[in-house]
Design a protein around this motif. Structure first.
Motif, PDB file in Angstrom:
ATOM      1  N   SER A  44     -11.813  15.067  -6.472  1.00 40.57           N
ATOM      2  CA  SER A  44     -12.091  14.425  -5.186  1.00 40.57           C
ATOM      3  C   SER A  44     -12.882  15.342  -4.256  1.00 40.57           C
ATOM      4  O   SER A  44     -13.838  14.902  -3.605  1.00 40.57           O
ATOM      5  N   GLU A  45     -12.515  16.625  -4.192  1.00 36.73           N
ATOM      6  CA  GLU A  45     -13.224  17.570  -3.314  1.00 36.73           C
ATOM      7  C   GLU A  45     -14.691  17.697  -3.709  1.00 36.73           C
ATOM      8  O   GLU A  45     -15.585  17.620  -2.861  1.00 36.73           O
ATOM      9  N   ASN A  46     -14.928  17.893  -5.009  1.00 36.74           N
ATOM     10  CA  ASN A  46     -16.311  18.053  -5.474  1.00 36.74           C
ATOM     11  C   ASN A  46     -17.099  16.761  -5.351  1.00 36.74           C
ATOM     12  O   ASN A  46     -18.293  16.792  -5.027  1.00 36.74           O
ATOM     13  N   ALA A  47     -16.444  15.616  -5.581  1.00 32.91           N
ATOM     14  CA  ALA A  47     -17.127  14.327  -5.435  1.00 32.91           C
ATOM     15  C   ALA A  47     -17.541  14.081  -3.985  1.00 32.91           C
ATOM     16  O   ALA A  47     -18.656  13.606  -3.715  1.00 32.91           O
ATOM     17  N   VAL A  48     -16.648  14.419  -3.046  1.00 34.60           N
ATOM     18  CA  VAL A  48     -16.962  14.257  -1.620  1.00 34.60           C
ATOM     19  C   VAL A  48     -18.123  15.167  -1.225  1.00 34.60           C
ATOM     20  O   VAL A  48     -19.041  14.751  -0.499  1.00 34.60           O
ATOM     21  N   LEU A  49     -18.092  16.409  -1.706  1.00 31.96           N
ATOM     22  CA  LEU A  49     -19.167  17.358  -1.377  1.00 31.96           C
ATOM     23  C   LEU A  49     -20.504  16.872  -1.931  1.00 31.96           C
ATOM     24  O   LEU A  49     -21.537  16.930  -1.240  1.00 31.96           O
ATOM     25  N   ILE A  50     -20.509  16.383  -3.162  1.00 32.40           N
ATOM     26  CA  ILE A  50     -21.738  15.836  -3.762  1.00 32.40           C
ATOM     27  C   ILE A  50     -22.238  14.634  -2.959  1.00 32.40           C
ATOM     28  O   ILE A  50     -23.441  14.504  -2.676  1.00 32.40           O
ATOM     29  N   LEU A  51     -21.312  13.749  -2.561  1.00 37.60           N
ATOM     30  CA  LEU A  51     -21.666  12.563  -1.775  1.00 37.60           C
ATOM     31  C   LEU A  51     -22.266  12.954  -0.426  1.00 37.60           C
ATOM     32  O   LEU A  51     -23.283  12.382   0.004  1.00 37.60           O
ATOM     33  N   LEU A  52     -21.662  13.933   0.236  1.00 33.83           N
ATOM     34  CA  LEU A  52     -22.164  14.397   1.533  1.00 33.83           C
ATOM     35  C   LEU A  52     -23.571  14.961   1.411  1.00 33.83           C
ATOM     36  O   LEU A  52     -24.454  14.677   2.232  1.00 33.83           O
ATOM     37  N   ILE A  53     -23.790  15.779   0.389  1.00 29.82           N
ATOM     38  CA  ILE A  53     -25.095  16.414   0.199  1.00 29.82           C
ATOM     39  C   ILE A  53     -26.177  15.373  -0.074  1.00 29.82           C
ATOM     40  O   ILE A  53     -27.308  15.480   0.409  1.00 29.82           O
ATOM     41  N   HIS A  54     -25.825  14.337  -0.817  1.00 29.58           N
ATOM     42  CA  HIS A  54     -26.811  13.295  -1.144  1.00 29.58           C
ATOM     43  C   HIS A  54     -27.066  12.348   0.036  1.00 29.58           C
ATOM     44  O   HIS A  54     -28.178  11.838   0.186  1.00 29.58           O
ATOM     45  N   SER A  55     -26.031  12.124   0.860  1.00 33.83           N
ATOM     46  CA  SER A  55     -26.158  11.102   1.907  1.00 33.83           C
ATOM     47  C   SER A  55     -26.664  11.640   3.241  1.00 33.83           C
ATOM     48  O   SER A  55     -27.249  10.893   4.018  1.00 33.83           O
ATOM     49  N   ASP A  56     -26.455  12.920   3.523  1.00 33.35           N
ATOM     50  CA  ASP A  56     -26.853  13.480   4.815  1.00 33.35           C
ATOM     51  C   ASP A  56     -28.192  14.200   4.686  1.00 33.35           C
ATOM     52  O   ASP A  56     -28.331  15.148   3.909  1.00 33.35           O
ATOM     53  N   ALA A  57     -29.169  13.779   5.463  1.00 33.46           N
ATOM     54  CA  ALA A  57     -30.521  14.353   5.400  1.00 33.46           C
ATOM     55  C   ALA A  57     -30.551  15.825   5.795  1.00 33.46           C
ATOM     56  O   ALA A  57     -31.410  16.586   5.325  1.00 33.46           O
ATOM     57  N   HIS A  58     -29.600  16.241   6.683  1.00 32.33           N
ATOM     58  CA  HIS A  58     -29.555  17.641   7.108  1.00 32.33           C
ATOM     59  C   HIS A  58     -29.163  18.583   5.961  1.00 32.33           C
ATOM     60  O   HIS A  58     -29.379  19.793   6.048  1.00 32.33           O
ATOM     61  N   LEU A  59     -28.585  18.037   4.911  1.00 34.30           N
ATOM     62  CA  LEU A  59     -28.141  18.854   3.776  1.00 34.30           C
ATOM     63  C   LEU A  59     -29.117  18.796   2.604  1.00 34.30           C
ATOM     64  O   LEU A  59     -28.798  19.272   1.514  1.00 34.30           O
ATOM     65  N   HIS A  60     -30.297  18.221   2.844  1.00 33.92           N
ATOM     66  CA  HIS A  60     -31.312  18.165   1.787  1.00 33.92           C
ATOM     67  C   HIS A  60     -32.160  19.438   1.820  1.00 33.92           C
ATOM     68  O   HIS A  60     -33.366  19.406   2.083  1.00 33.92           O
ATOM     69  N   THR A  61     -31.500  20.555   1.564  1.00 32.41           N
ATOM     70  CA  THR A  61     -32.161  21.857   1.555  1.00 32.41           C
ATOM     71  C   THR A  61     -31.858  22.543   0.225  1.00 32.41           C
ATOM     72  O   THR A  61     -30.919  22.147  -0.482  1.00 32.41           O
ATOM     73  N   PRO A  62     -32.627  23.580  -0.150  1.00 39.30           N
ATOM     74  CA  PRO A  62     -32.373  24.276  -1.420  1.00 39.30           C
ATOM     75  C   PRO A  62     -30.943  24.800  -1.555  1.00 39.30           C
ATOM     76  O   PRO A  62     -30.353  24.708  -2.636  1.00 39.30           O
ATOM     77  N   MET A  63     -30.380  25.349  -0.470  1.00 42.11           N
ATOM     78  CA  MET A  63     -29.025  25.896  -0.550  1.00 42.11           C
ATOM     79  C   MET A  63     -28.029  24.830  -0.981  1.00 42.11           C
ATOM     80  O   MET A  63     -27.196  25.046  -1.875  1.00 42.11           O
ATOM     81  N   TYR A  64     -28.117  23.654  -0.371  1.00 43.51           N
ATOM     82  CA  TYR A  64     -27.177  22.580  -0.703  1.00 43.51           C
ATOM     83  C   TYR A  64     -27.525  21.914  -2.036  1.00 43.51           C
ATOM     84  O   TYR A  64     -26.644  21.348  -2.686  1.00 43.51           O
ATOM     85  N   PHE A  65     -28.772  22.007  -2.451  1.00 43.53           N
ATOM     86  CA  PHE A  65     -29.134  21.540  -3.791  1.00 43.53           C
ATOM     87  C   PHE A  65     -28.370  22.343  -4.841  1.00 43.53           C
ATOM     88  O   PHE A  65     -27.821  21.769  -5.799  1.00 43.53           O
ATOM     89  N   PHE A  66     -28.304  23.668  -4.654  1.00 43.47           N
ATOM     90  CA  PHE A  66     -27.590  24.520  -5.605  1.00 43.47           C
ATOM     91  C   PHE A  66     -26.070  24.322  -5.500  1.00 43.47           C
ATOM     92  O   PHE A  66     -25.364  24.368  -6.516  1.00 43.47           O
ATOM     93  N   ILE A  67     -25.566  24.106  -4.285  1.00 40.35           N
ATOM     94  CA  ILE A  67     -24.135  23.818  -4.124  1.00 40.35           C
ATOM     95  C   ILE A  67     -23.783  22.510  -4.824  1.00 40.35           C
ATOM     96  O   ILE A  67     -22.719  22.383  -5.440  1.00 40.35           O
ATOM     97  N   ASN A  68     -24.695  21.535  -4.743  1.00 39.50           N
ATOM     98  CA  ASN A  68     -24.514  20.269  -5.447  1.00 39.50           C
ATOM     99  C   ASN A  68     -24.412  20.497  -6.957  1.00 39.50           C
ATOM    100  O   ASN A  68     -23.558  19.906  -7.635  1.00 39.50           O
ATOM    101  N   GLN A  69     -25.272  21.361  -7.488  1.00 41.01           N
ATOM    102  CA  GLN A  69     -25.235  21.694  -8.916  1.00 41.01           C
ATOM    103  C   GLN A  69     -23.924  22.385  -9.290  1.00 41.01           C
ATOM    104  O   GLN A  69     -23.334  22.109 -10.341  1.00 41.01           O
TER     105      GLN A  69
END
Length: 320
Positions: A44-69
């Motif tokens: 659940s924690e990782n799914a929420v984090l992935i969802l946040l990174i994909h849905s929030d435009a402010h998190l569309h940066t390289p750092m959050y791309f790697f956190i998503n991975q």
């Protein structure tokens, strides 16, 4: 009949027995529930984090791309071992076929190797962001991020493709009991009736190389980051740089500490009990801790979470 029995004892293609965690516990049912809850938390924690990174435009940066991975790796990482272990406990079965064992070993090695290189890529990303902020958009383009992430997955799979077939090709005779809760290479090798010394030495050297290269990248990156932070005049800038790096450093210490113990320390330091406890830490607990480390102290992630929680009820009222 005797010939069939001999073949069953000496081939690598009969079932293994996973001794697991529960046999050593005085309260296996309680431990099973705890691990199940931890497993659900990790998912659940990782799914929420992935969802946040994909849905929030402010998190569309390289750092959050790697956190998503990293979150994606953690979801698969914990799913490789825990469901099988829990299902075996509930069903009262502790056998695993050689094919299943090989697949579990391959996926585990691939994910562990991929995460090893991903953490190095994340350190490089932080180095470019802090030491070369003006060139950051040019150096860390989406294509560059995809290239680095693909390279991490590819190098990790090479690890799996090399060690899995060699390990599973050894003849196994006598006891088929793996003193572990999944098919880890060192635990499976202990069942071999042939001399595995040369292979273990080569594997040890490969593991040192696979750990040493990322560690050198991470160490070099953070040395240059510390020098840059030291030269900063702004206290706010220093604080922000330290906050950005501290989460990643925490994850690095947790992951590499366990990996160094498992694959680099001599066998005299290892016991089945110690190996299992360390594996529980970085296989089950780390996927739970990583999203917390990256979110609790991260204003951007917490802001995106609050926004999602606020927008949800507002949207529901609008629909009503």
């Amino acid at each position: 009949m005797a010939n069939t029995t001999w073949m069953a004892n000496h081939t690598g293609w009969s079932d293994f027995i996973l001794m697991g965690l529960f046999r050593r516990s005085k309260h296996p049912a309680v431990l099973c529930v705890v691990i199940f809850v931890v497993f659900l938390m990790a998912l659940s924690e990782n799914a929420v984090l992935i969802l946040l990174i994909h849905s929030d435009a402010h998190l569309h940066t390289p750092m959050y791309f790697f956190i998503n991975q990293l979150s994606l790796m953690d979801v698969v990482y914990i799913s490789v071992t825990v469901p099988k272990m829990l299902l075996d406990q509930v069903m009262g079965v502790n056998q695993i076929s050689a094919a299943e064992c090989g697949m579990q070993m391959f996926l585990y090695l691939t994910l562990a190797g991929s995460e090893c290189f991903l953490l190095a890529s994340m350190a490089y990303d932080r180095y470019v962001a802090i030491c070369h902020p003006l060139r950051y958009p040019v150096l860390m383009t989406r294509r560059a991020c995809l290239f680095l992430a693909s390279g991490c997955w590819l190098l990790g799979s090479v690890d799996g493709f090399i060690f899995t077939p060699i390990t599973m090709s050894f003849p196994f005779c006598g006891s088929r009991e793996i003193h572990h809760f999944f098919c880890d290479v060192p635990a499976v090798l202990k069942l071999s009736c042939s001399d595995t010394t040369l292979y273990e030495t080569l594997m040890y050297l490969c593991c040192i190389l696979m750990l040493l290269i990322p560690v050198m990248i991470i160490s070099s990156s953070y040395l240059l980051i510390l020098l840059t932070i030291h030269r900063m005049n702004s206290a706010e800038g220093r604080k922000k740089a330290f906050a950005t790096c501290s989460s990643h450093l925490t994850v690095v210490i947790l992951f590499y500490g366990a990996a160094i113990y498992t694959y680099m320390l001599p066998s005299s330091y290892h016991t089945p009990e110690k190996d299992m406890m360390v594996s529980v830490f970085y296989t089950i607990l780390t996927p739970v801790l990583n999203p917390l480390i990256y979110s609790l102290r991260n204003k951007d992630v917490m802001g995106a979470l609050k926004k999602m929680l606020t927008v949800g009820p507002a949207f529901q009222k609008t629909m009503e």
